[in-house]
Motif scaffolding. Structure first.
Motif, PDB file in Angstrom:
ATOM      1  N   ASP A  22       1.025  -1.194  -0.017  1.00 44.96           N
ATOM      2  CA  ASP A  22       0.120  -0.016   0.036  1.00 44.96           C
ATOM      3  C   ASP A  22       0.841   1.242   0.142  1.00 44.96           C
ATOM      4  OD1 ASP A  22      -1.823   1.997   0.223  1.00 44.96           O
ATOM      5  OD2 ASP A  22      -2.421   1.489   2.270  1.00 44.96           O
ATOM      6  N   ALA A  23       1.347   1.879  -1.054  1.00 46.05           N
ATOM      7  CA  ALA A  23       2.125   2.850  -1.294  1.00 46.05           C
ATOM      8  C   ALA A  23       1.649   4.227  -0.710  1.00 46.05           C
ATOM      9  CB  ALA A  23       2.658   3.094  -2.862  1.00 46.05           C
ATOM     10  N   ASN A  24       0.341   4.217  -0.445  1.00 40.68           N
ATOM     11  CA  ASN A  24      -0.296   5.377   0.300  1.00 40.68           C
ATOM     12  C   ASN A  24       0.212   5.745   1.654  1.00 40.68           C
ATOM     13  OD1 ASN A  24      -1.767   6.371  -2.197  1.00 40.68           O
ATOM     14  ND2 ASN A  24      -3.390   4.803  -1.699  1.00 40.68           N
ATOM     15  N   GLN A  25       0.711   4.608   2.250  1.00 40.24           N
ATOM     16  CA  GLN A  25       1.156   4.939   3.690  1.00 40.24           C
ATOM     17  C   GLN A  25       2.637   4.202   3.951  1.00 40.24           C
ATOM     18  OE1 GLN A  25      -0.854   2.493   6.573  1.00 40.24           O
ATOM     19  NE2 GLN A  25      -1.282   0.639   5.171  1.00 40.24           N
ATOM     20  N   THR A  26       3.283   4.806   4.685  1.00 32.69           N
ATOM     21  CA  THR A  26       4.668   4.360   5.011  1.00 32.69           C
ATOM     22  C   THR A  26       4.445   3.365   6.032  1.00 32.69           C
ATOM     23  OG1 THR A  26       4.859   5.674   6.964  1.00 32.69           O
ATOM     24  CG2 THR A  26       5.281   6.875   4.665  1.00 32.69           C
ATOM     25  N   VAL A  27       5.691   2.361   6.096  1.00 32.81           N
ATOM     26  CA  VAL A  27       5.800   1.349   6.912  1.00 32.81           C
ATOM     27  C   VAL A  27       5.640   1.903   8.409  1.00 32.81           C
ATOM     28  CG1 VAL A  27       7.489  -0.279   8.034  1.00 32.81           C
ATOM     29  CG2 VAL A  27       7.431   0.243   5.533  1.00 32.81           C
ATOM     30  N   ALA A  28       6.039   3.087   8.788  1.00 32.28           N
ATOM     31  CA  ALA A  28       5.769   3.537   9.944  1.00 32.28           C
ATOM     32  C   ALA A  28       4.554   3.990  10.366  1.00 32.28           C
ATOM     33  CB  ALA A  28       6.670   4.942  10.076  1.00 32.28           C
TER      34      ALA A  28
END
Length: 295
Positions: free
Chosen positions: A247-253
């Motif tokens: 999901d490129a809309n959210q970072t791993v953090a």
């Protein structure tokens, strides 16, 4: 007679053999250098070491974990060709080394070489025997132990056995699997910005500053552009700053925060990474062999 590090080094320089083989030979010959060389020749140690100069850039990564998934061991074993990396004897050796690393947790590569395997041989003895049997340079390149201070270790081993990941994470098991796959695909260098080496940051800042200044912008605008470029650069290097692969809309953090989870450490091995592979020209190789045969 006490065997000193200097004596071992001298024998290594004269023979090109491994440290453990040199120490063993010197011990058995009571420090007699020439006798040690003769002993190594008779035992076949030098025969195996003649292949040590050839580039071993193929191979496989092996991961082993304890039943409670609190500890994992990653090991990379290299060969010259991908064909040998799939050989049953090579695979058996790599698996045995990883089992020994997980069980004994050696301090360094020298300690690993001396570890006993189930066969009764040490790792180094088994490696040298395998070199002699298969006819390729084989090296145990590196290993790392990963421990979970919290949560558990999630792992991922790619289908080609060349990329392996272990990540210590709290939260759901499925989350751990997703993060391990993300690390395999996205190649983060470290967990967060605090882990990026200062020299890498300084070098990138110098490069980006030069690029920005060439744009002809004012100093104030140039500094803002530089900070934006550095934020992007650091985000790409760090696991927490990268866009999540699913999901490129959210970072791993952001993903971890939404799950109430956290990552404490991770390790990613890729077989052969950083090793310069020799580029062979097949036509030239055939010509060279034909010329040699004609002599």
């Amino acid at each position: 007679m006490a065997i000193t590090a200097k004596m071992v080094q001298e024998l290594r320089e004269r023979t090109g053999a491994g440290m453990m083989d040199c120490k063993k030979a010197l011990t058995e010959t009571n420090g007699d250098m020439e006798a040690a060389i003769d002993l190594m020749r008779k035992s076949g140690a030098l025969k195996a070491e003649k292949k040590s100069g050839r580039v071993a850039a193929e191979g496989r990564v092996v991961i082993k974990t304890t039943p409670d998934r609190k500890v994992a061991a990653l090991v990379e074993v290299n060969s010259e060709t991908d064909f040998v990396a799939k050989d049953a004897n090579f695979v058996e050796f790599a698996e045995a080394v990883a089992d020994a690393v997980l069980a004994k947790r050696p301090a360094d590569m020298a300690a690993l070489a001396a570890l006993p395997l189930a066969s009764g041989q040490t790792v180094e003895e088994a490696r040298a025997a395998l070199v002699a049997k298969i006819g390729e340079n084989i090296q145990v390149r590196r290993f790392q132990i990963v421990e979970a201070s919290e949560g558990a270790i999630a792992t991922y081993l790619h289908s080609n056995n060349k990329i392996g990941v272990a990540v210590s994470v709290t939260g759901e098991e499925e989350l751990g699997k997703d993060l391990a796959m993300h690390i395999a695909a996205s190649r983060p260098v470290c967990l967060d910005e605090s882990g990026v080496p200062a020299d890498i940051v300084a070098r990138e800042r110098d490069v980006q500053l030069d690029i920005v200044m060439q744009s002809g912008k004012s100093r104030e605008i140039a500094e803002k552009m530089l900070e934006g470029k550095m934020r992007k650069f650091l985000a790409e290097l760090t696991l927490l700053g990268q866009p999540f692969v699913k999901d490129a809309n959210q970072t791993v953090a952001q993903l971890l925060k939404s799950k109430g989870a956290k990552v404490t450490t991770f390790v990613r091995f890729e077989a052969g990474e950083g090793i310069e592979k020799k580029q062979e020209n097949f036509a030239d190789e055939v010509k060279a062999q034909a010329a040699q045969a004609a002599q």
